[in-house]
Design a protein around this motif. Structure first.
Motif, PDB file in Angstrom:
ATOM      1  N   SER A   1       0.852  -1.112  -0.069  1.00 39.70           N
ATOM      2  CA  SER A   1       0.091   0.033   0.009  1.00 39.70           C
ATOM      3  C   SER A   1       0.829   1.193  -0.020  1.00 39.70           C
TER       4      SER A   1
ATOM      5  N   SER B   1      -4.819   1.365  -0.925  1.00 35.60           N
ATOM      6  CA  SER B   1      -4.796   0.128  -0.388  1.00 35.60           C
ATOM      7  C   SER B   1      -4.343  -0.930  -1.237  1.00 35.60           C
ATOM      8  N   ASN B   2      -4.220  -0.649  -2.600  1.00 35.88           N
ATOM      9  CA  ASN B   2      -3.739  -1.181  -3.609  1.00 35.88           C
ATOM     10  C   ASN B   2      -4.247  -2.592  -3.533  1.00 35.88           C
TER      11      ASN B   2
ATOM     12  N   PHE C   1      -2.458   5.774   2.718  1.00 34.79           N
ATOM     13  CA  PHE C   1      -3.240   4.798   3.595  1.00 34.79           C
ATOM     14  C   PHE C   1      -3.636   5.318   4.715  1.00 34.79           C
TER      15      PHE C   1
END
Lengths: 160, 359
Positions: B94, B153-154, B99
């Motif tokens: 992330s 968050s990927n 984040f």
């Protein structure tokens, strides 16, 4: 114009159907008598369990310590995951002096059972049934391997 | 006037300025307000979680939480303690800065939107003359926080949820704004205080009759959609996207999103109550002097919270009754139905104001 009538009709029908749904949930919200939830540990004494409930497999014994299992192992074959194992032995019948197959141990691994009811369906003599007892949690898995026939029990007369 | 909070606030103000330097006094006032807002947010979060679970349970013929504390009242507190003690996991792939930033932005926006709401007579954090406009402007920043969370968050679920949420909030902001404009036109002011004051003789939902009722319905629908709550829970979408934009969030960061959602719900319902149901104004019927006097004895703060909680209950009722919409149905509802209706309603409201048809 016709399009507008359809458009407004859709909105009105949508509102009506949503109103119906809200009426039902509103009824449930205000009428707590409809709630069917059981308060489990408190109602243990007068718990209602349906007839078709599947708690565990038991071998029924009558008052003379006699069961109806002939040791045919139909249940063992029917069981999809090897929960049941029947160890049979040969006894000499005192009346006819013939060798006769009876069960030595009806081994039931409760920990592996999926409560599918296939063994009960397969049993030709209706020897095993599902009981309503469901409190099986243990700290050790040894007690979950059960021997269902009681000590010194005999085959009921006239079953085979 | 009974129950005037401005006496209390002005006394605190004078006392602080008499005992400290002006800068210090201002700082202390900010600290007091900040503490009150954080306290309110935590109280709202805990009470809404309990309320939501109980309402859901009764609507689904269940009992709901009833083990922790009397009638399960401490269940929400137990949940909060659990979330506080949980480990906060940050995914390796992330974007760590974004984040960590995203939940704070969402929470901050939720708190900012509370500023111009008049809770009672003289109990208002920030009285600006464009209060309504300020709220609708600030509350649309929250979509940036959500997009940030989804991107950082990927994760495919998070990104999909965030994108949906963006599409949803941007489109529903329109009809929410247009329905607010109808009331602004009727009241003739954008200040929350003036709007409340204009309802002294009766609430706009009664005084403004047809345009106000249509605007109220549209506002509630658009508000529910802006909150990302079921039946418009495209951003969370438990059945498709696990948890949408906060899939990767754990522990306190997740709790921030959760709390922000509930604070936003309170804000939307408070705006609804202020614009349409008279804010803290008691319920008055025309010339019934005795009845009006009895209503005046109920403190304004109770009126305000009563109306707000009523609207919150309605939104919860929606959530536990209606089936979820698909994303295309969601956009169809907005662009084909709510948008044209609210535009037409705006013209109707303008007509009503010009011709003086309202009471």
């Amino acid at each position: 114009m016709r399009y507008l009538a359809i458009y407004i009709g859709t909105i009105l029908r949508a509102i009506n159907s949503l109103r119906k749904g809200m009426k039902l949930t509103g009824y449930y919200f205000t009428h707590h008598k409809e709630i069917v939830t059981h308060q489990y540990p408190e109602n243990r004494k007068k718990m209602f369990i349906g007839d078709r409930f599947r708690g565990e497999v038991i071998l029924t014994h009558d008052e003379n310590n006699e069961h109806r299992c002939t040791g045919c192992s139909a249940c063992e074959i029917a069981c999809p995951n090897g929960t049941i194992r029947i160890i049979s032995k040969f006894e000499i019948d005192p009346e006819t002096q013939k060798k006769k197959k009876t069960i030595d141990e009806f081994v039931y691994h409760l920990g592996m059972c999926t409560f599918c009811n296939l063994c009960i369906v397969a049993c030709p003599t209706d020897a095993i049934v599902m009981s309503k007892d469901f409190e099986h949690s243990m700290y050790d898995r040894k007690p979950l391997t059960k021997i269902l026939n009681k000590r010194g029990s005999k085959l009921m007369k006239g079953v085979e | 006037m009974l129950y005037d909070f401005s006496i209390l606030t002005s006394k605190i103000h004078e006392w602080l300025f008499a005992h400290c330097s002006p800068a210090m006094a201002l700082l202390l006032e900010y600290v007091i307000i900040g503490t009150c807002v954080i306290g309110l947010c935590v109280f709202l979060g805990v009470s809404f979680v309990y309320m939501e679970r109980k309402v859901a349970a009764f609507m689904q013929i269940r009992l709901g939480p009833n083990r922790v504390g009397p009638k399960g009242l401490l269940q929400a507190v137990a949940d909060v303690v659990k979330l506080l003690l949980k480990e906060g996991i940050i995914p390796q792939a992330s974007d760590k800065f974004l984040f960590n930033l995203a939940p704070f932005i969402v929470m901050m926006v939720a708190m900012l939107a509370l500023a111009p709401i008049p809770f009672a007579l003289g109990l208002q954090m920030y009285d600006i003359n464009i209060g309504v406009f300020y709220i609708s402007a600030v509350s649309s920043i929250s979509v940036i926080g959500i997009l940030m969370a989804g991107w950082a968050s990927n994760s495919k679920y998070s990104l999909l949820g965030a994108m949906r949420s963006g599409a949803q909030i941007v489109s529903y902001e329109l009809s929410a704004g247009l329905s607010i404009i109808a009331i602004v036109a009727l009241a003739g002011s954008m200040s929350m205080n003036d709007i409340v004051e204009s309802q002294r003789t009766g609430w706009w939902i009664f005084k403004g009759h047809i345009p106000a009722i249509i605007a109220f319905v549209i506002f509630i629908i658009a508000g529910t959609a802006e909150l990302n709550r079921a039946p418009f829970d495209m951003a969370e979408a438990e059945s498709e996207l696990t948890a949408g934009f906060h899939t990767e969030y754990t522990g306190m960061r997740f709790a921030m999103f959760f709390l922000a959602e509930y604070v936003n719900m309170f804000t939307i319902c408070a705006i609804g109550a202020t614009l349409f149901l008279g804010g803290w104004m008691p319920f008055h019927i025309g010339q019934w002097e005795a009845f009006n006097h009895i209503m005046d004895f109920i403190p304004p703060i109770i009126w305000f919270f009563g109306k707000t909680f009523f609207l919150i209950f309605v939104i919860m009722w929606f959530r536990w009754t209606f089936p979820r919409l698909r994303i295309d149905q969601l956009l169809t509802l907005e662009w084909k139905y709510l948008m044209p209706i609210s535009l037409a309603n705006m013209i109707l409201a303008a007509l009503v104001v010009i011709m003086g048809w309202h009471f």
